[in-house]
Design an enzyme around this catalytic site. Structure first.
Site, PDB file in Angstrom:
ATOM      1  N   ARG A  44       2.539 -43.380  -8.684  1.00  0.00           N
ATOM      2  CA  ARG A  44       3.352 -43.978  -9.736  1.00  0.00           C
ATOM      3  C   ARG A  44       3.854 -45.356  -9.304  1.00  0.00           C
ATOM      4  O   ARG A  44       4.119 -45.596  -8.133  1.00  0.00           O
ATOM      5  CB  ARG A  44       4.537 -43.064 -10.018  1.00  0.00           C
ATOM      6  CG  ARG A  44       5.544 -43.625 -10.969  1.00  0.00           C
ATOM      7  CD  ARG A  44       6.682 -42.698 -11.198  1.00  0.00           C
ATOM      8  NE  ARG A  44       7.451 -42.526  -9.977  1.00  0.00           N
ATOM      9  CZ  ARG A  44       8.593 -41.876  -9.919  1.00  0.00           C
ATOM     10  NH1 ARG A  44       9.081 -41.319 -10.982  1.00  0.00           N
ATOM     11  NH2 ARG A  44       9.246 -41.765  -8.789  1.00  0.00           N
ATOM     12  N   CYS A  46       6.602 -48.562 -10.985  1.00  0.00           N
ATOM     13  CA  CYS A  46       7.543 -48.908 -12.037  1.00  0.00           C
ATOM     14  C   CYS A  46       7.750 -50.413 -12.007  1.00  0.00           C
ATOM     15  O   CYS A  46       7.985 -50.992 -10.936  1.00  0.00           O
ATOM     16  CB  CYS A  46       8.865 -48.169 -11.819  1.00  0.00           C
ATOM     17  SG  CYS A  46      10.061 -48.459 -13.139  1.00  0.00           S
TER      18      CYS A  46
END
Length: 69
Positions: A44, A46
């Site tokens: 992931r 961000c």
């Protein structure tokens, strides 16, 4: 959901990119995100952006594997 239409699901996600308009919201977003990826945690990233389409606060892009047909 696109994954479902492709015969896949959240367990097949290999990468998530989260775009946020305010990084101060990350903790709350992370809690909600964790509700969907409990047993499986894909890679992931961000990224804070200045503006998202339709002025939404969060957009999440997922890359998943298609299950065998």
């Amino acid at each position: 959901m696109v994954l479902k239409e492709a015969g896949s699901d959240l367990d097949s996600v290999v990468k998530a990119t989260i775009f946020v308009s305010d990084m101060n919201d990350f903790q709350q977003i992370n809690q909600i995100y964790g509700n969907y990826f409990v047993k499986h945690q894909p890679a992931r990233s961000c990224v804070e952006v200045s503006r998202l389409p339709k002025d939404v606060k969060v957009e999440i892009e997922l890359i998943g594997k298609v299950k065998e047909l």
